[in-house]
Design an enzyme around this catalytic site. Structure first.
Site, PDB file in Angstrom:
ATOM      1  N   GLY A 113      -5.233  -9.645   1.555  1.00  0.00           N
ATOM      2  CA  GLY A 113      -5.384  -8.508   2.459  1.00  0.00           C
ATOM      3  C   GLY A 113      -6.586  -7.662   2.094  1.00  0.00           C
ATOM      4  O   GLY A 113      -6.546  -6.425   2.167  1.00  0.00           O
ATOM      5  N   GLY A 129      -8.499  -1.306   4.133  1.00  0.00           N
ATOM      6  CA  GLY A 129      -7.539  -0.434   3.479  1.00  0.00           C
ATOM      7  C   GLY A 129      -7.482  -0.573   1.971  1.00  0.00           C
ATOM      8  O   GLY A 129      -8.499  -0.637   1.282  1.00  0.00           O
ATOM      9  N   ILE A 130      -6.258  -0.618   1.444  1.00  0.00           N
ATOM     10  CA  ILE A 130      -6.047  -0.657  -0.002  1.00  0.00           C
ATOM     11  C   ILE A 130      -6.657  -1.918  -0.612  1.00  0.00           C
ATOM     12  O   ILE A 130      -7.302  -1.868  -1.658  1.00  0.00           O
ATOM     13  CB  ILE A 130      -4.544  -0.568  -0.326  1.00  0.00           C
ATOM     14  CG1 ILE A 130      -3.998   0.815   0.087  1.00  0.00           C
ATOM     15  CG2 ILE A 130      -4.276  -0.831  -1.800  1.00  0.00           C
ATOM     16  CD1 ILE A 130      -2.490   0.944  -0.003  1.00  0.00           C
ATOM     17  N   ARG A 177      -7.489 -13.047   6.879  1.00  0.00           N
ATOM     18  CA  ARG A 177      -7.845 -13.830   8.072  1.00  0.00           C
ATOM     19  C   ARG A 177      -9.232 -13.452   8.570  1.00  0.00           C
ATOM     20  O   ARG A 177      -9.957 -14.277   9.106  1.00  0.00           O
ATOM     21  CB  ARG A 177      -6.796 -13.608   9.163  1.00  0.00           C
ATOM     22  CG  ARG A 177      -5.450 -14.249   8.858  1.00  0.00           C
ATOM     23  CD  ARG A 177      -4.407 -13.924   9.903  1.00  0.00           C
ATOM     24  NE  ARG A 177      -4.137 -12.485   9.953  1.00  0.00           N
ATOM     25  CZ  ARG A 177      -3.274 -11.914  10.790  1.00  0.00           C
ATOM     26  NH1 ARG A 177      -2.606 -12.670  11.643  1.00  0.00           N
ATOM     27  NH2 ARG A 177      -3.077 -10.623  10.766  1.00  0.00           N
ATOM     28  N   ASP A 231      -4.558 -17.219   5.864  1.00  0.00           N
ATOM     29  CA  ASP A 231      -3.390 -16.599   6.469  1.00  0.00           C
ATOM     30  C   ASP A 231      -2.267 -16.765   5.452  1.00  0.00           C
ATOM     31  O   ASP A 231      -1.807 -17.882   5.202  1.00  0.00           O
ATOM     32  CB  ASP A 231      -3.035 -17.296   7.788  1.00  0.00           C
ATOM     33  CG  ASP A 231      -1.810 -16.699   8.470  1.00  0.00           C
ATOM     34  OD1 ASP A 231      -1.111 -15.877   7.836  1.00  0.00           O
ATOM     35  OD2 ASP A 231      -1.529 -17.066   9.630  1.00  0.00           O
ATOM     36  N   TYR A 265      11.191  -2.852   7.909  1.00  0.00           N
ATOM     37  CA  TYR A 265      10.096  -2.825   6.947  1.00  0.00           C
ATOM     38  C   TYR A 265      10.611  -2.356   5.586  1.00  0.00           C
ATOM     39  O   TYR A 265      10.283  -2.945   4.557  1.00  0.00           O
ATOM     40  CB  TYR A 265       8.982  -1.902   7.446  1.00  0.00           C
ATOM     41  CG  TYR A 265       7.898  -1.653   6.434  1.00  0.00           C
ATOM     42  CD1 TYR A 265       6.960  -2.642   6.121  1.00  0.00           C
ATOM     43  CD2 TYR A 265       7.795  -0.424   5.782  1.00  0.00           C
ATOM     44  CE1 TYR A 265       5.959  -2.417   5.186  1.00  0.00           C
ATOM     45  CE2 TYR A 265       6.794  -0.189   4.850  1.00  0.00           C
ATOM     46  CZ  TYR A 265       5.878  -1.189   4.560  1.00  0.00           C
ATOM     47  OH  TYR A 265       4.897  -0.953   3.633  1.00  0.00           O
ATOM     48  N   VAL A 272      -0.735   6.841   2.595  1.00  0.00           N
ATOM     49  CA  VAL A 272      -2.131   6.559   2.270  1.00  0.00           C
ATOM     50  C   VAL A 272      -2.919   6.516   3.568  1.00  0.00           C
ATOM     51  O   VAL A 272      -2.521   5.838   4.523  1.00  0.00           O
ATOM     52  CB  VAL A 272      -2.286   5.217   1.530  1.00  0.00           C
ATOM     53  CG1 VAL A 272      -3.732   5.017   1.083  1.00  0.00           C
ATOM     54  CG2 VAL A 272      -1.342   5.141   0.344  1.00  0.00           C
TER      55      VAL A 272
END
Length: 258
Positions: free
Chosen positions: A13, A17-18, A38, A63, A159, A194
């Site tokens: 990822g 972001g992070i 991806r 992925d 989640y 965040v």
């Protein structure tokens, strides 16, 4: 971070972001980082920005829901490092979809299970298989968990369930590492609010950039966490002396209530 200079990390990822910030900080610290996502174009753009840094960022398409692609990533890293491999594994990729348990989408639930629970399990297994085959005894596994893995919020209950599963996974892996008598360590970092595009994607916001600004209204002093705060926590855990395993880090904005 000196002992990690020149060594290899895998960050999932890493396109935003992070994950993007973790990749940036590791490269700045001298590591060779394989950024997996991806969208490799974004990672390549960051790699170009970091040209001249002590370390190096290499974009790799993956992925994380696809087990064969995950295995290919480890194979590619081994080939490109002349039989070496990743010594640090950062399980950062994650996804959230808003919706209640009683009205939610099965497809959304399955997506969260695949990305948040199954993918890091597969990645960590493949990482451990790889470092054991290379007789590496000082690896480090990091899970970017969430405060939603420790309390149930008033949104996206499914989640929360996947992040509670991550909390259990991390402790299970810690126990198994100790049973193996390896010095490889594991750390979970659980951020609160965040300022990234994460929530905007969860709510399918039309304006992702505006959704990042909306975080300011969720804390009373208008100062949510930044991605660099999470990257700093990763560096702290990696920098701990070998005798010290930083297992869980909870990080909230000062003004976050829950």
């Amino acid at each position: 971070m000196e002992r990690w200079s020149g060594r290899v990390a895998l960050v999932t990822g890493a396109s935003a972001g992070i994950g993007e910030e973790i990749a940036r900080q590791l490269v700045t610290s001298g590591m060779i980082v394989y950024g997996a996502a991806r969208n490799v174009q974004k990672i390549q753009a960051l790699s170009d920005q970091l040209s001249g840094s002590p370390g190096k960022l290499i974009a790799i398409k993956c992925d994380v829901k696809n087990e064969e692609e995950v295995k290919r990533v480890f194979k590619q890293i081994k080939e490109e490092t002349n039989g070496g491999g990743a010594d640090v594994c950062i399980n950062n990729a994650g996804v959230s979809h808003d919706g209640t348990l009683l009205t939610g989408s099965t497809d959304d639930w399955r997506d969260m299970l695949d990305v948040n629970v199954l993918a890091p399990s597969v990645i960590t297994r493949e990482f451990m298989n790889d470092i054991k085959s290379r007789k590496i005894d000082d690896g480090h596994i990091v899970f970017i968990n969430s405060m939603s893995g420790h309390r149930v919020t008033n949104y996206s209950h499914f989640y929360c369930a996947t992040k509670y599963a991550v909390t259990a996974l991390v402790e299970g892996i810690r126990q198994e590492l100790r049973e193996m008598k390896t010095n490889t360590r594991i750390t979970a970092i659980s951020p609160g609010l965040v300022r990234t595009e994460f929530r905007g994607r969860a709510s399918k916001a039309a304006d992702i950039e505006q959704s990042k600004k909306d975080y300011d209204s969720l804390v009373y002093n208008g100062q949510p966490l930044e991605a660099v705060d999470m990257a700093s926590a990763v560096l702290f855990a990696l920098s701990a002396p070998p005798r010290m395993e930083v297992n869980d880090i909870y990080i909230r904005p000062t003004a976050q209530v829950h």
